[in-house]
Scaffold this active site. Sequence first.
Site, PDB file in Angstrom:
ATOM      1  N   SER A 124     -32.596 -19.924 100.851  1.00 34.70           N
ATOM      2  CA  SER A 124     -33.347 -18.784 101.377  1.00 34.70           C
ATOM      3  C   SER A 124     -32.945 -17.501 100.657  1.00 34.70           C
ATOM      4  O   SER A 124     -31.798 -17.366 100.194  1.00 34.70           O
ATOM      5  CB  SER A 124     -33.032 -18.649 102.868  1.00 34.70           C
ATOM      6  N   TYR A 149     -26.808 -18.557 110.500  1.00 31.83           N
ATOM      7  CA  TYR A 149     -27.859 -19.315 109.804  1.00 31.83           C
ATOM      8  C   TYR A 149     -27.792 -19.045 108.299  1.00 31.83           C
ATOM      9  O   TYR A 149     -27.785 -19.963 107.478  1.00 31.83           O
ATOM     10  CB  TYR A 149     -29.251 -18.933 110.349  1.00 31.83           C
ATOM     11  N   LYS A 153     -26.797 -21.516 104.727  1.00 29.39           N
ATOM     12  CA  LYS A 153     -27.531 -21.647 103.453  1.00 29.39           C
ATOM     13  C   LYS A 153     -26.611 -21.310 102.290  1.00 29.39           C
ATOM     14  O   LYS A 153     -26.568 -22.011 101.280  1.00 29.39           O
ATOM     15  CB  LYS A 153     -28.754 -20.723 103.442  1.00 29.39           C
TER      16      LYS A 153
HETATM   17  P1  NAD Z   1     -38.895 -26.365 110.856  1.00 25.35           P
HETATM   18  O1  NAD Z   1     -37.981 -26.174 112.019  1.00 25.35           O
HETATM   19  O2  NAD Z   1     -40.345 -26.379 111.086  1.00 25.35           O
HETATM   20  O3  NAD Z   1     -38.489 -27.706 110.076  1.00 25.35           O
HETATM   21  C1  NAD Z   1     -37.183 -28.220 110.071  1.00 25.35           C
HETATM   22  C2  NAD Z   1     -37.266 -29.659 110.549  1.00 25.35           C
HETATM   23  O4  NAD Z   1     -35.953 -30.230 110.545  1.00 25.35           O
HETATM   24  C3  NAD Z   1     -37.803 -29.802 111.975  1.00 25.35           C
HETATM   25  O5  NAD Z   1     -38.887 -30.710 111.965  1.00 25.35           O
HETATM   26  C4  NAD Z   1     -36.622 -30.338 112.786  1.00 25.35           C
HETATM   27  O6  NAD Z   1     -37.046 -31.196 113.820  1.00 25.35           O
HETATM   28  C5  NAD Z   1     -35.811 -31.046 111.714  1.00 25.35           C
HETATM   29  N1  NAD Z   1     -34.380 -31.138 111.970  1.00 25.35           N
HETATM   30  C6  NAD Z   1     -33.517 -30.159 112.364  1.00 25.35           C
HETATM   31  N2  NAD Z   1     -32.274 -30.648 112.489  1.00 25.35           N
HETATM   32  C7  NAD Z   1     -32.331 -31.974 112.151  1.00 25.35           C
HETATM   33  C8  NAD Z   1     -31.375 -33.002 112.103  1.00 25.35           C
HETATM   34  N3  NAD Z   1     -30.098 -32.805 112.444  1.00 25.35           N
HETATM   35  N4  NAD Z   1     -31.783 -34.243 111.713  1.00 25.35           N
HETATM   36  C9  NAD Z   1     -33.080 -34.475 111.399  1.00 25.35           C
HETATM   37  N5  NAD Z   1     -34.025 -33.529 111.453  1.00 25.35           N
HETATM   38  C10 NAD Z   1     -33.667 -32.287 111.816  1.00 25.35           C
HETATM   39  O7  NAD Z   1     -38.511 -25.257 109.761  1.00 25.35           O
HETATM   40  P2  NAD Z   1     -39.216 -24.865 108.391  1.00 25.35           P
HETATM   41  O8  NAD Z   1     -39.697 -23.476 108.515  1.00 25.35           O
HETATM   42  O9  NAD Z   1     -40.158 -25.919 107.962  1.00 25.35           O
HETATM   43  O10 NAD Z   1     -37.960 -24.827 107.437  1.00 25.35           O
HETATM   44  C11 NAD Z   1     -37.588 -25.931 106.626  1.00 25.35           C
HETATM   45  C12 NAD Z   1     -36.316 -25.582 105.885  1.00 25.35           C
HETATM   46  O11 NAD Z   1     -36.528 -24.411 105.084  1.00 25.35           O
HETATM   47  C13 NAD Z   1     -35.129 -25.272 106.807  1.00 25.35           C
HETATM   48  O12 NAD Z   1     -33.951 -25.773 106.216  1.00 25.35           O
HETATM   49  C14 NAD Z   1     -35.115 -23.752 106.810  1.00 25.35           C
HETATM   50  O13 NAD Z   1     -33.839 -23.246 107.079  1.00 25.35           O
HETATM   51  C15 NAD Z   1     -35.553 -23.447 105.385  1.00 25.35           C
HETATM   52  N6  NAD Z   1     -36.128 -22.103 105.228  1.00 25.35           N
HETATM   53  C16 NAD Z   1     -37.144 -21.725 106.056  1.00 25.35           C
HETATM   54  C17 NAD Z   1     -37.677 -20.447 105.937  1.00 25.35           C
HETATM   55  C18 NAD Z   1     -38.778 -19.992 106.867  1.00 25.35           C
HETATM   56  O14 NAD Z   1     -38.978 -18.789 106.993  1.00 25.35           O
HETATM   57  N7  NAD Z   1     -39.520 -20.879 107.518  1.00 25.35           N
HETATM   58  C19 NAD Z   1     -37.173 -19.568 104.971  1.00 25.35           C
HETATM   59  C20 NAD Z   1     -36.146 -20.002 104.134  1.00 25.35           C
HETATM   60  C21 NAD Z   1     -35.633 -21.279 104.278  1.00 25.35           C
END
Ligand code: NAD
Length: 338
Positions: A124, A149, A153
């Site tokens: 991120s 959080y 990362k």
């Molecule tokens: P999201 O919550 O929709 O997707 C994450 C998924 O991981 C979910 O479906 C959740 O059920 C699953 N999950 C969580 N812990 C788990 C575990 N222990 N075992 C198995 N599954 C697990 O989030 P997103 O927005 O799709 O983000 C995806 C990734 O991108 C994450 O790592 C997030 O930190 C990163 N990210 C997101 C953003 C944003 O703004 N959305 C920005 C930068 C980075």
Amino acid sequence: MAILVTGGAGYIGSHTVVELQNAGYDVVVLDNLSNSSEKSLERVEKITGKKVTFYKADILDREALEEIFNKEQIECVIHFAGLKAVGESVAKPWEYYQNNVAGTLILVDVMRQHGVKNIIFSSSSTVYGMPDAIPVTEKSPKKDCTNPYGWTKSMLEQILSDIQKADPEWNVILLRYFNPIGAHQSGTIGENPNGIPNNLMPYITQVAVGKRPELGIFGNDYNTPDGTGVRDYIHVVDLADGHVKALKKVQENAGLCIYNLGTGVGYSVLDLVKTFEETTGVKIPYSIKERRAGDIDANYADATKAKEELGWEAKYGVKEMCADSWRWQSQNPNGYED
Ligand code: NAD
Ligand code: UDP
């Protein structure tokens, strides 16, 4: 050979599964559904016309991971699984370090035991902290994060980089996302936050659909042209495509690679509200609130490296992002619960 997508039922994961399948890859999804619904994958199958192999499993569950790696021929892992709510991470640091950091350590251990040494990791722009200069390039220094959080990362970037250094057979691709918004153009998959949204666009769309009375804008005295925070919003379909393009570096055995995935353009909160109103014709009532702890004035990406090395660049502008977010929200006012 297949790509294992952890967290593939989630927001960015489900969109990435679509792009992977459209590009001809076999996809296996692992998700514990803690922040998602299996329905997203049914809809992915409708979009692509292809089956998704799904395992309801937790990355902390070594045995479950072993089973998947024994059964499936995995060549690369795209690792989205993780908890992502900034405010919650301040209240529950142990849960965040346990799930995100310990979970990834287990995943990576099982991967190496099965000879799978290719990982694309969801990082991120938060690792840049409060940047000295914008736009940030991949060479901009990593700074202190303002919440657990963000630290997960930052730490995981370090951990994965050290693993690659110790064993150069690893290919580790760190993708630093800016602010993903938007939804698939079909309007059938999109972001589906639990409870009150933390992020700006899902809050705007919930106001638009009548679920919340007004948007609170967190501060209008930032050092930006209109005083509200400036971010680099990127369409989730472009972001998903960035993962498909990043597989090129795995195929080239490129070792450790880091890329910013953003558009390179900053929009303020008020810019986004205005664009949403103009694009959708729906008015967004708002009021100015206190600043939110830990927020920075402005950040946007220099995404030149991804363009030069991956041949990737964002195709969609902020109008498409607003139109697509709205199509998803208005067609699915209760997300996947309908
Ligand atoms: P999201 O919550 O929709 O997707 C994450 C998924 O991981 C979910 O479906 C959740 O059920 C699953 N999950 C969580 N812990 C788990 C575990 N222990 N075992 C198995 N599954 C697990 O989030 P997103 O927005 O799709 O983000 C995806 C990734 O991108 C994450 O790592 C997030 O930190 C990163 N990210 C997101 C953003 C944003 O703004 N959305 C920005 C930068 C980075
Ligand atoms: N923001 C806001 N009201 C909200 C949510 C967010 O004014 O209800 C602002 C926030 O202060 C920031 C921008 O919108 O300037 C983007 O916030 P978001 O949480 O979506 O992303 P991040 O801060 O993680 O970049």
